[in-house]
Design an enzyme around this catalytic site. Structure first.
Site, mmCIF file in Angstrom:
data_model
loop_
_atom_site.group_PDB
_atom_site.id
_atom_site.type_symbol
_atom_site.label_atom_id
_atom_site.label_comp_id
_atom_site.label_asym_id
_atom_site.label_seq_id
_atom_site.Cartn_x
_atom_site.Cartn_y
_atom_site.Cartn_z
ATOM 1 N N HIS A 19 0.820 -1.213 0.000
ATOM 2 C CA HIS A 19 0.000 0.000 0.000
ATOM 3 C C HIS A 19 0.859 1.271 0.000
ATOM 4 C CE1 HIS A 19 -4.090 1.239 0.000
ATOM 5 N NE2 HIS A 19 -4.268 1.478 1.291
ATOM 6 N N ASN A 66 -6.736 7.210 4.614
ATOM 7 C CA ASN A 66 -8.108 7.691 4.404
ATOM 8 C C ASN A 66 -8.302 9.170 4.707
ATOM 9 O OD1 ASN A 66 -7.863 7.426 7.117
ATOM 10 N ND2 ASN A 66 -9.700 6.211 7.443
ATOM 11 N N ASP A 91 -0.858 2.817 -5.165
ATOM 12 C CA ASP A 91 -0.916 1.389 -5.485
ATOM 13 C C ASP A 91 -2.231 1.058 -6.200
ATOM 14 O OD1 ASP A 91 -2.084 2.032 -2.852
ATOM 15 O OD2 ASP A 91 -2.626 -0.082 -2.804
ATOM 16 N N ASN A 112 -8.943 4.253 -0.700
ATOM 17 C CA ASN A 112 -9.289 5.239 0.332
ATOM 18 C C ASN A 112 -8.535 6.558 0.210
ATOM 19 O OD1 ASN A 112 -11.289 3.717 1.544
ATOM 20 N ND2 ASN A 112 -9.855 2.679 2.909
#
Length: 196
Positions: A19, A66, A91, A112
């Site tokens: 991520h 997020n 990603d 997110n």
């Protein structure tokens, strides 16, 4: 003036996660073009430099994925940067590992970080989608997959991939996203041939 945003989660625990490939790519670009020192600012870390005569800020939000928009909004407001001059590196599980897709605008695809940025500044920024592929087994949760580290096999393509993105990054700044994608693809093909 451009703002390049690498997406990831802050802290050692997440540093090598799939991520966090956006952070990794942004750091590689910063190193490749000898950008100034990183500073704590705008809810993240930021550094400045020049690529091909263009003034560039590189931002790594440290708000967790997020809430990435808090950093992006703060930096944009201060430096008066419009969405068309923002490139977000992130990603992408729907793209094969070691491949890059670049486009302006579009949906967030459930990511997110992008969701947060879209809500704050709209969708008209550039997205550099860095392929990490899907989980190797269907039973594996996507969240578990992206929040786990690149394995030894993946590290073989990761380093040349990041190096290639940084090397060809000026093409994106000069309005040649297709050429950037082509060059990275060619680099990765030759790397795979050499490593066989």
């Amino acid at each position: 003036m451009w703002l390049v945003v690498g997406l990831g989660n802050p802290g050692e625990r997440y540093a090598r996660n799939r991520h966090n490939i956006g952070f990794m790519a942004a750091e590689e670009i910063s190193a490749a073009y000898s950008f100034g020192p990183w500073q704590k600012k705008f809810h993240g870390r930021i550094c400045a430099g020049e690529i091909g005569g263009e003034k560039i800020f590189i931002l790594l939000p440290e708000t967790y994925m997020n809430e990435s928009s808090r950093a992006v909004q703060a930096a944009c407001a201060f430096h008066k940067i419009t969405p068309e001059k923002i490139i977000v590196l992130h990603d992408e599980i729907e793209i094969q590992p070691g491949k890059i897709r670049v486009k302006q605008g579009g949906g967030h695809g459930g990511h997110n970080g992008l969701k947060s940025i879209d809500a704050a500044i709209g969708p008209d920024y550039w997205r550099a989608r860095l392929g990490i592929g899907r989980p190797p087994v269907p039973e594996m949760e996507t969240a578990d997959y992206v929040l786990s580290n690149f394995n030894a096999e993946e590290k073989k393509w990761l380093k040349p991939f990041l190096k290639s993105i940084a090397g060809h990054f000026p093409l994106l700044l000069s309005g040649q996203p297709s050429e950037l994608m082509n060059r990275v693809t060619l680099d990765m093909k030759s790397h795979l041939t050499e490593s066989k």
